[in-house]
Design a protein around this motif. Structure first.
Motif, PDB file in Angstrom:
ATOM      1  N   LYS A 236     -14.991 104.553 -26.620  1.00  0.00           N
ATOM      2  CA  LYS A 236     -14.424 103.252 -27.013  1.00  0.00           C
ATOM      3  C   LYS A 236     -13.254 103.395 -27.976  1.00  0.00           C
ATOM      4  CE  LYS A 236     -17.812 101.355 -24.767  1.00  0.00           C
ATOM      5  NZ  LYS A 236     -17.507 101.020 -23.354  1.00  0.00           N
TER       6      LYS A 236
ATOM      7  N   GLY B  72      -8.320 102.943 -33.571  1.00  0.00           N
ATOM      8  CA  GLY B  72      -7.133 103.660 -33.117  1.00  0.00           C
ATOM      9  C   GLY B  72      -6.486 104.520 -34.178  1.00  0.00           C
ATOM     10  N   ASN B  73      -7.111 104.676 -35.343  1.00  0.00           N
ATOM     11  CA  ASN B  73      -6.476 105.518 -36.366  1.00  0.00           C
ATOM     12  C   ASN B  73      -7.418 106.488 -37.084  1.00  0.00           C
ATOM     13  OD1 ASN B  73      -7.848 103.891 -38.168  1.00  0.00           O
ATOM     14  ND2 ASN B  73      -6.092 102.566 -38.512  1.00  0.00           N
TER      15      ASN B  73
ATOM     16  N   ASN C 269     -10.595 106.099 -38.199  1.00  0.00           N
ATOM     17  CA  ASN C 269     -11.560 105.652 -39.204  1.00  0.00           C
ATOM     18  C   ASN C 269     -12.929 105.262 -38.671  1.00  0.00           C
ATOM     19  OD1 ASN C 269     -10.551 105.385 -42.153  1.00  0.00           O
ATOM     20  ND2 ASN C 269      -8.763 104.952 -40.874  1.00  0.00           N
TER      21      ASN C 269
ATOM     22  N   GLY D 191     -14.657 106.123 -35.505  1.00  0.00           N
ATOM     23  CA  GLY D 191     -15.506 107.062 -34.767  1.00  0.00           C
ATOM     24  C   GLY D 191     -16.015 106.573 -33.426  1.00  0.00           C
TER      25      GLY D 191
HETATM   26  S1  FES Z   1     -10.739 104.501 -32.310  1.00  0.00           S
HETATM   27 FE1  FES Z   1     -10.675 106.555 -32.877  1.00  0.00          FE
HETATM   28  S2  FES Z   1     -11.605 106.551 -34.789  1.00  0.00           S
HETATM   29 FE2  FES Z   1     -11.481 104.434 -34.362  1.00  0.00          FE
END
Ligand code: FES
Ligand SMILES: Cc1cc2nc3c(=O)[nH]c(=O)nc-3n(C[C@H](O)[C@H](O)[C@H](O)COP(=O)(O)OP(=O)(O)OC[C@H]3O[C@@H](n4cnc5c(N)ncnc54)[C@H](O)[C@@H]3O)c2cc1C
Ligand code: FES
Lengths: 157, 290
Positions: free
Chosen positions: A38, A42-43, A45, A47
């Motif tokens: 999922k 996107g950065n 944080n 997981g």
């Molecule tokens: S989408 Fe990769 S850590 Fe949140």
């Protein structure tokens, strides 16, 4: 710039057309069609994009798709055995460690990487292993219980 | 995100050649760079992946006892390395503070240093251990102190095209130890409001023979606390002395106020963390640290 890329995911070789700007997460979800991984933040944080790369957990959103060739990548789809859930997944269901389920694939892979190297984890070990996996639903207690139970089951069998 | 080409060199020389072009950027773990590129905060027309260069991922104990850590070696590899864990525990434990397990499985020392955040958690302990940096460029190799590399938030003194090859921890000084402590509101997955690394060496009488105190998140780069260090030399490490060193370190700090904490709050943290880090170092030596 689209280029052909070959990588191994869940033991199967895939050859796809990918953009150098794709992340591993884009590659898995959009080019290969494995949507079990999922995208939350996107950065790095949350997981929810956790996959195993050469046995170690990584955030697929922080990796370029073109880093994948030559690596052994396992996603949540690679864990169930012919449709049968992995014991960690069964434990999460049995202990109420999953609610909306969005964090669950990442939690399962973080737990698998932990138990593969540390079959007898303490509660602190478990909490550290999932520190990079956010869950907005369960409050973590039941996830920790489920992973501890999965460890006990694995040791007894 | 701007389009770029992706290169995967296998030698330092090939990487240096690939980086010697405007718009080229090194990629180690990507835990800073990939989100920065996706958010448009950094751009590159060529990405040079360093992870397939043996020398950059190796950790080598040299005959003189120094340890060379490849700039692209992961935090996980560094913290699990037996010689680093045994002889430089402050380095091993500081890299275990970087993000969660997933981030540590990718994040490198080179990336932590070159991203140049004032809060970079690997940097203070490396400076306290007096680490050196090996740098490669088209002209060859040079070595400098790690401190000389740090220039400001997001900036190092590396010229475009220069590559950080390795970080060298000097041989261990007998009866010395180091500690790094940081303060974060959350225990894991958070950025330091202030951090302090302290290295201390005791002489045969138990007095302080040498000390290095490094303050993080309280200046544009990690900085030394010279007044606090000077106060310690030749003295017995009593708790009153360590508290006084903390007070002086707070004056050496040059913090700003931001959303994570006020300048006053940061100074108070520096004072407390300095005394604790020094006490931790002394306790390790008294407990028979190597
Ligand atoms: S989408 Fe990769 S850590 Fe949140
Ligand atoms: C969720 C999350 C939590 C985090 N928590 C922390 C934390 O608690 N503490 C902390 O300090 N950091 C933290 N970070 C930041 C980051 O993980 C670290 O700074 C990490 O060490 C960067 O290393 P990297 O290998 O991923 O660098 P990359 O992203 O690959 O590179 C960073 C920069 O350095 C340059 N670079 C890399 N290697 C070299 C080299 N050898 N020579 C020249 N230039 C080079 C790159 O071009 C780039 O500009 C966190 C990041 C995330 C995503
Ligand atoms: S079950 Fe909903 S986020 Fe964890």
């Amino acid at each position: 710039m689209k280029t052909v890329l070959t990588c191994t995911v869940n033991g199967i070789e895939h050859t796809v057309l990918a953009d150098t700007r794709d992340t591993l997460l884009d590659l898995l979800r959009d080019r290969i069609g494995l949507t079990g991984t999922k995208e939350g933040c996107g950065n790095g944080n949350c997981g929810t994009c956790t996959v195993l790369m050469d046995g170690a957990t990584v955030n697929a959103c922080l990796i370029l798709a073109f880093e994948a060739p030559g690596r052994d990548i396992i996603t949540i789809e690679g864990l169930s055995d012919g449709g049968r859930m992995h014991p960690i997944q069964e434990a999460l269901v049995a202990h109420g460690g999953t609610q909306c389920g969005f964090c669950t694939p990442g939690i399962v892979l973080s737990a698998k990487a932990l138990l593969d190297t540390n079959p007898q984890p303490t509660e602190a070990d478990i909490r550290h292993a999932i520190a990079g996996n956010l869950c907005r639903c369960t409050g973590y207690g039941k996830i920790v219980e489920a992973i501890a139970a999965a460890a006990t089951t694995a040791r007894e069998s | 995100m701007q389009a770029f080409e992706y290169l995967r060199p296998e030698t330092v020389e090939a990487a240096v050649a690939a980086l010697n072009e405007s718009g080229a950027r090194a990629l180690a773990g990507g835990t800073d760079l990939v989100p920065q590129m996706r958010e448009g905060r950094r751009s590159a027309s060529r990405i040079v992946d360093l992870k397939h260069i043996g020398e950059l991922t190796a950790i080598t104990v040299r005959p003189d006892g120094s340890v060379a850590i490849g700039a692209a070696a992961t935090a996980t590899a560094v913290s699990r390395h037996a010689a680093i864990a045994a002889t430089y525990p402050a380095v091993a434990s500081s890299v275990r503070l970087i993000g969660g397990v997933q981030v540590q499985n990718r994040a490198s020392l080179g990336g932590n240093i070159c991203n140049a955040a004032p809060s970079a958690d690997a940097v203070p302990a490396l400076l306290a251990q007096d680490a050196r940096a090996v740098i490669a460029s088209p002209q060859g190799r040079r070595e400098s102190s790690l401190a000389e590399l740090l220039h400001g938030p997001g900036r190092t003194s590396l010229s475009p095209g220069e590559l950080l090859v390795s970080i060298v921890l000097p041989p261990h000084t007998p009866r010395s130890a180091a500690a790094y402590l940081r303060f974060t509101p959350r225990r894991e997955m958070d950025i330091a409001i202030a951090g302090v690394a302290a290295w201390i060496a005791l002489d045969a009488r138990g007095a302080i023979a040498a000390a290095r105190i490094v303050l993080a998140s309280v200046a544009p780069t990690a900085i030394r606390a010279p007044t606090a260090e000077a106060k310690l030399i030749g003295e017995q490490p009593t708790s009153a002395l360590l508290t006084e060193a903390g007070r002086l370190a707070a004056q050496d700090a040059r913090p700003i106020s931001d959303t994570r904490g006020s300048a006053d709050y940061r100074r108070t943290l520096v004072s407390v963390l300095t005394a604790r880090a020094l006490a931790d170092g002394c306790a390790q030596i008294q407990a028979g640290a190597p």
